[in-house]
Design a protein around this motif. Sequence first.
Motif, PDB file in Angstrom:
ATOM      1  N   GLU A  49       0.809  -1.209   0.000  1.00 15.90           N
ATOM      2  CA  GLU A  49       0.000   0.000   0.000  1.00 15.90           C
ATOM      3  C   GLU A  49       0.845   1.264   0.000  1.00 15.90           C
ATOM      4  OE1 GLU A  49      -2.781  -0.045   3.173  1.00 15.90           O
ATOM      5  OE2 GLU A  49      -3.895  -1.768   2.406  1.00 15.90           O
ATOM      6  N   GLY A  50       1.955   1.237   0.720  1.00 19.73           N
ATOM      7  CA  GLY A  50       2.798   2.420   0.809  1.00 19.73           C
ATOM      8  C   GLY A  50       3.860   2.446  -0.277  1.00 19.73           C
ATOM      9  N   GLU A  51       4.899   3.227  -0.032  1.00 18.01           N
ATOM     10  CA  GLU A  51       5.992   3.320  -0.981  1.00 18.01           C
ATOM     11  C   GLU A  51       6.965   2.176  -0.740  1.00 18.01           C
ATOM     12  OE1 GLU A  51       7.698   7.244  -2.578  1.00 18.01           O
ATOM     13  OE2 GLU A  51       9.066   6.688  -0.969  1.00 18.01           O
ATOM     14  N   ALA A  52       7.476   1.589  -1.817  1.00 16.96           N
ATOM     15  CA  ALA A  52       8.417   0.478  -1.725  1.00 16.96           C
ATOM     16  C   ALA A  52       9.697   0.873  -2.451  1.00 16.96           C
ATOM     17  CB  ALA A  52       7.825  -0.790  -2.324  1.00 16.96           C
ATOM     18  N   ILE A  53      10.803   1.000  -1.721  1.00 23.21           N
ATOM     19  CA  ILE A  53      12.062   1.458  -2.292  1.00 23.21           C
ATOM     20  C   ILE A  53      13.019   0.273  -2.423  1.00 23.21           C
ATOM     21  CG2 ILE A  53      14.036   2.981  -1.978  1.00 23.21           C
ATOM     22  CD1 ILE A  53      12.261   4.803  -0.339  1.00 23.21           C
ATOM     23  N   PRO A  54      13.394  -0.110  -3.644  1.00 24.94           N
ATOM     24  CA  PRO A  54      14.369  -1.194  -3.825  1.00 24.94           C
ATOM     25  C   PRO A  54      15.720  -0.813  -3.230  1.00 24.94           C
ATOM     26  CG  PRO A  54      13.148  -0.774  -5.848  1.00 24.94           C
ATOM     27  CD  PRO A  54      12.828   0.351  -4.915  1.00 24.94           C
ATOM     28  N   ASP A  69       7.206   1.520   3.475  1.00 23.08           N
ATOM     29  CA  ASP A  69       6.638   2.370   4.513  1.00 23.08           C
ATOM     30  C   ASP A  69       5.134   2.148   4.641  1.00 23.08           C
ATOM     31  OD1 ASP A  69       5.544   3.643   2.317  1.00 23.08           O
ATOM     32  OD2 ASP A  69       6.236   5.651   2.851  1.00 23.08           O
ATOM     33  N   ALA A  70       4.639   1.034   4.049  1.00 24.24           N
ATOM     34  CA  ALA A  70       3.223   0.701   4.187  1.00 24.24           C
ATOM     35  C   ALA A  70       2.866   0.597   5.660  1.00 24.24           C
ATOM     36  CB  ALA A  70       2.915  -0.611   3.471  1.00 24.24           C
ATOM     37  N   ASP A  72       0.982  -1.051   7.652  1.00 21.75           N
ATOM     38  CA  ASP A  72       0.939  -2.315   8.392  1.00 21.75           C
ATOM     39  C   ASP A  72       2.056  -3.263   7.972  1.00 21.75           C
ATOM     40  OD1 ASP A  72      -0.040  -2.721   5.875  1.00 21.75           O
ATOM     41  OD2 ASP A  72      -1.615  -4.118   6.481  1.00 21.75           O
ATOM     42  N   ARG A  73       2.958  -2.805   7.077  1.00 18.15           N
ATOM     43  CA  ARG A  73       4.032  -3.680   6.600  1.00 18.15           C
ATOM     44  C   ARG A  73       5.331  -2.895   6.481  1.00 18.15           C
ATOM     45  NH1 ARG A  73       2.000  -7.434   1.707  1.00 18.15           N
ATOM     46  NH2 ARG A  73       3.747  -8.684   2.445  1.00 18.15           N
ATOM     47  N   MET A  74       5.616  -2.053   7.460  1.00 16.50           N
ATOM     48  CA  MET A  74       6.866  -1.308   7.448  1.00 16.50           C
ATOM     49  C   MET A  74       8.022  -2.264   7.695  1.00 16.50           C
ATOM     50  SD  MET A  74       5.928   2.265   9.406  1.00 16.50           S
ATOM     51  CE  MET A  74       5.098   1.529  10.808  1.00 16.50           C
ATOM     52  N   GLY A  75       9.089  -2.082   6.942  1.00 18.41           N
ATOM     53  CA  GLY A  75      10.237  -2.954   7.103  1.00 18.41           C
ATOM     54  C   GLY A  75      10.835  -3.313   5.762  1.00 18.41           C
ATOM     55  N   VAL A  76      11.377  -4.526   5.655  1.00 21.80           N
ATOM     56  CA  VAL A  76      12.050  -4.973   4.442  1.00 21.80           C
ATOM     57  C   VAL A  76      11.382  -6.240   3.926  1.00 21.80           C
ATOM     58  CG1 VAL A  76      14.232  -5.715   3.415  1.00 21.80           C
ATOM     59  CG2 VAL A  76      14.224  -3.941   5.181  1.00 21.80           C
ATOM     60  N   HIS A  77      11.160  -6.273   2.615  1.00 17.89           N
ATOM     61  CA  HIS A  77      10.497  -7.391   1.956  1.00 17.89           C
ATOM     62  C   HIS A  77      11.390  -7.916   0.846  1.00 17.89           C
ATOM     63  CE1 HIS A  77       6.458  -6.292   3.730  1.00 17.89           C
ATOM     64  NE2 HIS A  77       7.161  -5.184   3.898  1.00 17.89           N
ATOM     65  N   ALA A  78      11.168  -9.149   0.429  1.00 22.69           N
ATOM     66  CA  ALA A  78      11.897  -9.766  -0.674  1.00 22.69           C
ATOM     67  C   ALA A  78      10.989  -9.828  -1.893  1.00 22.69           C
ATOM     68  CB  ALA A  78      12.365 -11.167  -0.282  1.00 22.69           C
ATOM     69  N   PHE A  79      11.426  -9.212  -2.991  1.00 24.13           N
ATOM     70  CA  PHE A  79      10.675  -9.237  -4.253  1.00 24.13           C
ATOM     71  C   PHE A  79      11.370 -10.188  -5.211  1.00 24.13           C
ATOM     72  CE2 PHE A  79      10.266  -7.493  -8.614  1.00 24.13           C
ATOM     73  CZ  PHE A  79       8.905  -7.707  -8.789  1.00 24.13           C
ATOM     74  N   ASP A  80      10.634 -11.171  -5.719  1.00 24.37           N
ATOM     75  CA  ASP A  80      11.189 -12.177  -6.615  1.00 24.37           C
ATOM     76  C   ASP A  80      11.064 -11.690  -8.057  1.00 24.37           C
ATOM     77  OD1 ASP A  80      11.545 -14.503  -8.297  1.00 24.37           O
ATOM     78  OD2 ASP A  80      11.276 -15.736  -6.511  1.00 24.37           O
ATOM     79  N   LEU A  81      12.204 -11.459  -8.724  1.00 23.76           N
ATOM     80  CA  LEU A  81      12.181 -10.974 -10.100  1.00 23.76           C
ATOM     81  C   LEU A  81      11.535 -11.959 -11.060  1.00 23.76           C
ATOM     82  CD1 LEU A  81      15.795  -9.480 -10.297  1.00 23.76           C
ATOM     83  CD2 LEU A  81      13.679  -8.188 -10.398  1.00 23.76           C
ATOM     84  N   GLU A  82      11.598 -13.235 -10.743  1.00 24.79           N
ATOM     85  CA  GLU A  82      11.036 -14.249 -11.619  1.00 24.79           C
ATOM     86  C   GLU A  82       9.528 -14.314 -11.529  1.00 24.79           C
ATOM     87  OE1 GLU A  82      12.386 -16.294 -13.793  1.00 24.79           O
ATOM     88  OE2 GLU A  82      14.521 -15.966 -13.483  1.00 24.79           O
ATOM     89  N   THR A  83       9.013 -14.372 -10.291  1.00 27.61           N
ATOM     90  CA  THR A  83       7.578 -14.586 -10.096  1.00 27.61           C
ATOM     91  C   THR A  83       6.805 -13.308  -9.798  1.00 27.61           C
ATOM     92  OG1 THR A  83       7.820 -14.954  -7.711  1.00 27.61           O
ATOM     93  CG2 THR A  83       8.116 -16.862  -9.160  1.00 27.61           C
ATOM     94  N   GLY A  84       7.508 -12.255  -9.374  1.00 22.23           N
ATOM     95  CA  GLY A  84       6.837 -11.019  -8.991  1.00 22.23           C
ATOM     96  C   GLY A  84       6.229 -11.060  -7.604  1.00 22.23           C
ATOM     97  N   GLU A  85       6.471 -12.138  -6.866  1.00 25.41           N
ATOM     98  CA  GLU A  85       5.919 -12.270  -5.525  1.00 25.41           C
ATOM     99  C   GLU A  85       6.747 -11.490  -4.506  1.00 25.41           C
ATOM    100  OE1 GLU A  85       5.703 -16.403  -4.706  1.00 25.41           O
ATOM    101  OE2 GLU A  85       4.054 -16.779  -6.112  1.00 25.41           O
ATOM    102  N   VAL A  86       6.062 -11.048  -3.451  1.00 24.74           N
ATOM    103  CA  VAL A  86       6.720 -10.294  -2.387  1.00 24.74           C
ATOM    104  C   VAL A  86       6.524 -11.010  -1.065  1.00 24.74           C
ATOM    105  CG1 VAL A  86       6.753  -8.146  -1.084  1.00 24.74           C
ATOM    106  CG2 VAL A  86       6.513  -8.086  -3.550  1.00 24.74           C
ATOM    107  N   GLU A  87       7.627 -11.187  -0.337  1.00 26.81           N
ATOM    108  CA  GLU A  87       7.576 -11.865   0.960  1.00 26.81           C
ATOM    109  C   GLU A  87       8.137 -10.948   2.041  1.00 26.81           C
ATOM    110  OE1 GLU A  87       9.676 -15.636   3.292  1.00 26.81           O
ATOM    111  OE2 GLU A  87      10.145 -15.204   1.192  1.00 26.81           O
ATOM    112  N   PRO A  88       7.394 -10.706   3.125  1.00 18.83           N
ATOM    113  CA  PRO A  88       7.941  -9.897   4.217  1.00 18.83           C
ATOM    114  C   PRO A  88       9.080 -10.635   4.910  1.00 18.83           C
ATOM    115  CG  PRO A  88       5.824 -10.831   4.844  1.00 18.83           C
ATOM    116  CD  PRO A  88       6.024 -11.150   3.400  1.00 18.83           C
ATOM    117  N   GLY A 272       6.112   5.703   8.850  1.00 17.68           N
ATOM    118  CA  GLY A 272       5.124   5.164   7.929  1.00 17.68           C
ATOM    119  C   GLY A 272       4.427   6.231   7.105  1.00 17.68           C
ATOM    120  N   GLU A 273       3.849   5.762   6.010  1.00 17.60           N
ATOM    121  CA  GLU A 273       3.184   6.657   5.057  1.00 17.60           C
ATOM    122  C   GLU A 273       2.067   7.460   5.711  1.00 17.60           C
ATOM    123  OE1 GLU A 273       1.180   6.105   0.655  1.00 17.60           O
ATOM    124  OE2 GLU A 273       0.638   4.714   2.260  1.00 17.60           O
TER     125      GLU A 273
END
Length: 465
Positions: A49-54, A69-70, A72-88, A272-273
């Motif tokens: 929902e918020g801004e996601a900075i690679p 900075d979302a 309810d999900r502030m912190g660092v996430h893993a974005f998979d370039l292959e699948t496009g999935e995001v994991e906190p 946060g945002e």
Amino acid sequence: VSPLSRGGVLLDSKQRLRFAIGRDDDLELRAAYRKHPDSDWTTFENPLEGEAIPLAIAGDDRTVYVSSDANDRMGVHAFDLETGEVEPLVTHKLVEANSMLWSRDGDELVGVEFLPGLPQVLFVDEPHEDRGTWESLLATFDGMHVRVTSTTSDNNVAIVATFSDLQPPTWYHYDIANGKLQYLVSARPQINPEAMAPTESYWLTARDGLDFQAYVTRPVDAGDKPLPTIMYIHGGPHGPRDEWAYQPETQMLANRGYVVIQPNYRGSGGFGEFFEETGYRKWYGEMQDDITDATLWAIEQGIADEDRICIYGASYGGYATLAGLTKEPDLYACGFAFVGVYDLELMYEYGDIPERKMGRNFLEDAIGRDEAELKARSPINHVANIKAPLYVAHGEQDIRAHVEHFYHVRDRLNKENIPFEQLLVPKEGHGFYKFENRVNYANELLGFFDRHIGTPTTSDSVASN
């Protein structure tokens, strides 16, 4: 070539361009990536929902670490370039990620430092082999910020930087294999940490129920009685925040016997945002009320002497100073405004912010364009309310908080027959940088506070110490 402007790029482990980052004129973050080194560019659709900075590409060349900075999900996430999935990976309910703890080779995320007040480190759920190295460092420098700034090519030796509220940045040579640290250099070797005043963190609740954080620095051996207090307001206002670190000006004021309170009012960054944006178009409103509520809290807690409280700040902090004296004329014993903005309408007419479309869009978000609202939220239009002594200081070449703000507020104060002290320094801009100007400014600042809320122990000048 990056497909985006005003930004940066991320390279994979083989130094191939895989991720591009930029901002458009509406201040929106844009990103694009290549699934494979030879692929066409694909728009990064932010799933949060918020801004996601690679931040960086992992050693597997397909995982991108993203700071969010979302709310309810502030912190660092893993974005998979292959699948496009995001994991906190590591998240926090109160604040955004402050710094990253990387593996020795820099390819993997080991943990994240957050700053809800004092530093707090959280590790990724799946323990990394370098976690023990970080745990050892954090235990050695208990409670401090710890940064690995560089490593040798074999990853066996690192340069480690540490700092805290009491200690300026200090660097060490770290032999990782043998666990040996050797002091290298300090940014301010003349500073004795044991003589500095500690900074505490508190969470407060504003009158409308919003929680916000504030730092309190009390003089060494302050005791339990209420003391003369400086409400020290940070600039920005949207994005910057006060942090737990060694701050020369805070220590200077505490050394002179003053409690220093630094509220991270709504609109501040790092929380946060929602928290940052809830300050939009709330200048002279709820943003100022947060500062007032922090002042009243300090009185209620027996920290601040209610008859000896001054408000002080630079840039937006200068605005908040004049806003405090005009909106709460009986609360503060004095105010010192430095390189501030005082007339919101002038922000569209002068300075480097309105010169660019991005800057104009920021102003529309932060203060709006409604003429009546801009007038009502401009403290220059309320100076007749001022009861407390005021000092206004500015650089003659300031183009950020343009010097026209100084001229306008000076003329309005004179017109309303409001007494004030002033300092206009040639060849200085948004802050003073020439040594003699900085010393003179510090002496003016301390002298002003000493005259109006000081004690017999706060009479020496900076120049004599």
